[in-house]
Design a protein around this motif. Structure first.
Motif, PDB file in Angstrom:
ATOM      1  N   LYS A   1       0.876  -1.176   0.000  1.00  0.00           N
ATOM      2  CA  LYS A   1       0.000   0.000   0.000  1.00  0.00           C
ATOM      3  C   LYS A   1       0.912   1.224   0.000  1.00  0.00           C
ATOM      4  CE  LYS A   1      -2.052  -1.235   3.828  1.00  0.00           C
ATOM      5  NZ  LYS A   1      -2.962  -1.207   4.999  1.00  0.00           N
ATOM      6  N   LYS A   2       0.799   2.065  -1.013  1.00  0.00           N
ATOM      7  CA  LYS A   2       1.689   3.221  -1.064  1.00  0.00           C
ATOM      8  C   LYS A   2       1.015   4.426  -1.707  1.00  0.00           C
ATOM      9  CE  LYS A   2       3.920   2.078  -5.488  1.00  0.00           C
ATOM     10  NZ  LYS A   2       5.224   1.855  -6.181  1.00  0.00           N
ATOM     11  N   TYR A   3       1.438   5.597  -1.244  1.00  0.00           N
ATOM     12  CA  TYR A   3       0.992   6.851  -1.854  1.00  0.00           C
ATOM     13  C   TYR A   3       1.653   6.987  -3.214  1.00  0.00           C
ATOM     14  CZ  TYR A   3       1.417  11.814  -2.974  1.00  0.00           C
ATOM     15  OH  TYR A   3       1.438  13.020  -3.622  1.00  0.00           O
ATOM     16  N   THR A   4       0.863   7.391  -4.226  1.00  0.00           N
ATOM     17  CA  THR A   4       1.385   7.474  -5.583  1.00  0.00           C
ATOM     18  C   THR A   4       1.460   8.902  -6.104  1.00  0.00           C
ATOM     19  OG1 THR A   4       0.416   5.307  -6.043  1.00  0.00           O
ATOM     20  CG2 THR A   4       1.127   6.599  -7.937  1.00  0.00           C
ATOM     21  N   ALA A   5       0.406   9.690  -5.883  1.00  0.00           N
ATOM     22  CA  ALA A   5       0.371  11.037  -6.461  1.00  0.00           C
ATOM     23  C   ALA A   5      -0.737  11.850  -5.803  1.00  0.00           C
ATOM     24  CB  ALA A   5       0.134  10.969  -7.975  1.00  0.00           C
ATOM     25  N   THR A   6      -0.736  13.142  -6.112  1.00  0.00           N
ATOM     26  CA  THR A   6      -1.805  14.050  -5.690  1.00  0.00           C
ATOM     27  C   THR A   6      -2.408  14.685  -6.933  1.00  0.00           C
ATOM     28  OG1 THR A   6      -0.811  14.541  -3.536  1.00  0.00           O
ATOM     29  CG2 THR A   6      -2.347  16.156  -4.416  1.00  0.00           C
TER      30      THR A   6
ATOM     31  N   ILE B   1     -12.391   3.661  -6.257  1.00  0.00           N
ATOM     32  CA  ILE B   1     -11.402   2.618  -6.506  1.00  0.00           C
ATOM     33  C   ILE B   1     -11.520   2.165  -7.957  1.00  0.00           C
ATOM     34  CG2 ILE B   1     -12.971   0.789  -5.742  1.00  0.00           C
ATOM     35  CD1 ILE B   1     -10.503  -0.697  -4.650  1.00  0.00           C
ATOM     36  N   SER B   2     -10.401   1.830  -8.556  1.00  0.00           N
ATOM     37  CA  SER B   2     -10.378   1.325  -9.922  1.00  0.00           C
ATOM     38  C   SER B   2      -9.278   0.285 -10.034  1.00  0.00           C
ATOM     39  CB  SER B   2     -10.152   2.464 -10.930  1.00  0.00           C
ATOM     40  OG  SER B   2      -8.913   3.109 -10.685  1.00  0.00           O
ATOM     41  N   GLY B   3      -9.206  -0.358 -11.199  1.00  0.00           N
ATOM     42  CA  GLY B   3      -8.195  -1.397 -11.387  1.00  0.00           C
ATOM     43  C   GLY B   3      -8.751  -2.774 -11.063  1.00  0.00           C
TER      44      GLY B   3
ATOM     45  N   VAL C   1      -3.707   9.773  -4.381  1.00  0.00           N
ATOM     46  CA  VAL C   1      -3.865   8.505  -5.089  1.00  0.00           C
ATOM     47  C   VAL C   1      -2.981   7.450  -4.414  1.00  0.00           C
ATOM     48  CG1 VAL C   1      -3.674   7.315  -7.303  1.00  0.00           C
ATOM     49  CG2 VAL C   1      -4.302   9.748  -7.234  1.00  0.00           C
ATOM     50  N   TYR C   2      -3.564   6.308  -4.111  1.00  0.00           N
ATOM     51  CA  TYR C   2      -2.839   5.227  -3.467  1.00  0.00           C
ATOM     52  C   TYR C   2      -2.904   3.975  -4.345  1.00  0.00           C
ATOM     53  CZ  TYR C   2      -3.096   8.247   0.601  1.00  0.00           C
ATOM     54  OH  TYR C   2      -2.993   9.326   1.447  1.00  0.00           O
ATOM     55  N   THR C   3      -1.801   3.259  -4.404  1.00  0.00           N
ATOM     56  CA  THR C   3      -1.733   2.007  -5.147  1.00  0.00           C
ATOM     57  C   THR C   3      -1.706   0.849  -4.161  1.00  0.00           C
ATOM     58  OG1 THR C   3      -0.514   3.045  -6.972  1.00  0.00           O
ATOM     59  CG2 THR C   3      -0.383   0.651  -6.786  1.00  0.00           C
ATOM     60  N   VAL C   4      -2.619  -0.092  -4.364  1.00  0.00           N
ATOM     61  CA  VAL C   4      -2.724  -1.254  -3.482  1.00  0.00           C
ATOM     62  C   VAL C   4      -2.414  -2.510  -4.305  1.00  0.00           C
ATOM     63  CG1 VAL C   4      -4.215  -2.591  -1.955  1.00  0.00           C
ATOM     64  CG2 VAL C   4      -4.462  -0.096  -2.082  1.00  0.00           C
TER      65      VAL C   4
ATOM     66  N   ALA D   1      -4.797  -2.234  -7.569  1.00  0.00           N
ATOM     67  CA  ALA D   1      -5.952  -1.346  -7.488  1.00  0.00           C
ATOM     68  C   ALA D   1      -5.472   0.076  -7.201  1.00  0.00           C
ATOM     69  CB  ALA D   1      -6.912  -1.798  -6.395  1.00  0.00           C
ATOM     70  N   THR D   2      -6.200   1.049  -7.724  1.00  0.00           N
ATOM     71  CA  THR D   2      -5.900   2.456  -7.493  1.00  0.00           C
ATOM     72  C   THR D   2      -7.046   3.079  -6.707  1.00  0.00           C
ATOM     73  OG1 THR D   2      -4.636   2.612  -9.558  1.00  0.00           O
ATOM     74  CG2 THR D   2      -5.412   4.670  -8.585  1.00  0.00           C
TER      75      THR D   2
END
Length: 201
Positions: free
Chosen positions: A74-79, A112-114, A161-164, A188-189
């Motif tokens: 689980k990580k922060y990706t962007a704003t 959520i998407s992906g 935006v977080y990537t899981v 997932a995003t």
């Protein structure tokens, strides 16, 4: 004496002008949400895929095996920024304010998407957020409008935006063996509200 009269006249003009700034007020009370604190700690749990909760498989050796998924990252990706929304407007000289009592659209929906075989609800719980439910967040911003000038406050939502990442594991039923990691990953995003950004025009 003339100086006092002049100052009093200016004050009266300012108060009248200020009162001319119109704002529509929302009826009733609203509980405004706080920006969620996202949990990025390791999950560590195994989850059955939401579309295969009752699935089991049999190997030629009559060993029951099935698949589970684990949230491995689980990580922060962007704003990012959403589009501008219209706030209150008015004529100067005056102070124009956007507050929780101003009738504007201050809602935001985390999405959520992906691909998320563990299910959207599981990812939401792991991050500590709600998904696909519109929340109302408070606003607070003021500007001064010079004399004979018309201005409008505008605002927009800022979201992180977080990537899981999820990984598939094979579980050998009844053997007591540790789940076997498979080379199958899904991502997932998740978009989560952060704060409001303000400006004027």
């Amino acid at each position: 004496m003339k100086k006092v009269f002049f100052i009093s006249t200016l004050l009266a003009i300012f108060l009248i002008a200020t009162s001319s700034v119109t704002e529509a007020y929302a009826s009733g009370s609203v509980d405004y949400e706080k920006a969620p604190l996202v949990n990025l700690n390791n999950d560590g749990n195994f989850y059955r895929p939401v579309d295969e909760n009752s699935s089991s498989h049999f190997s030629p050796q009559i060993i029951v095996y099935y698949y589970e998924w684990k949230i491995t990252g689980k990580k922060y990706t962007a704003t990012h920024y959403s589009g501008w929304r219209a706030g209150p407007s008015g004529d100067g000289p005056a102070t124009l304010t956007l507050s929780d009592s101003t009738s504007v659209d201050r809602g935001f929906t985390n999405t959520i998407s992906g691909q998320y075989p563990v299910g959207a609800g599981t990812i939401a719980a792991s991050l500590g957020v709600t998904l696909n439910v519109t929340k109302t967040y408070g606003t607070s911003y003021s500007i001064y409008i010079p004399n004979k000038v018309h201005r409008q406050i505008i605002f927009r939502s800022v979201y992180n935006v977080y990537t899981v990442t999820q990984r598939e594991y094979m579980v050998l039923g009844g053997t007591g063996a540790a789940p076997v990691p498979m080379n199958n990953y899904k991502t997932a995003t998740v978009n989560v509200f952060s704060h409001w950004d303000y400006s004027w025009r």
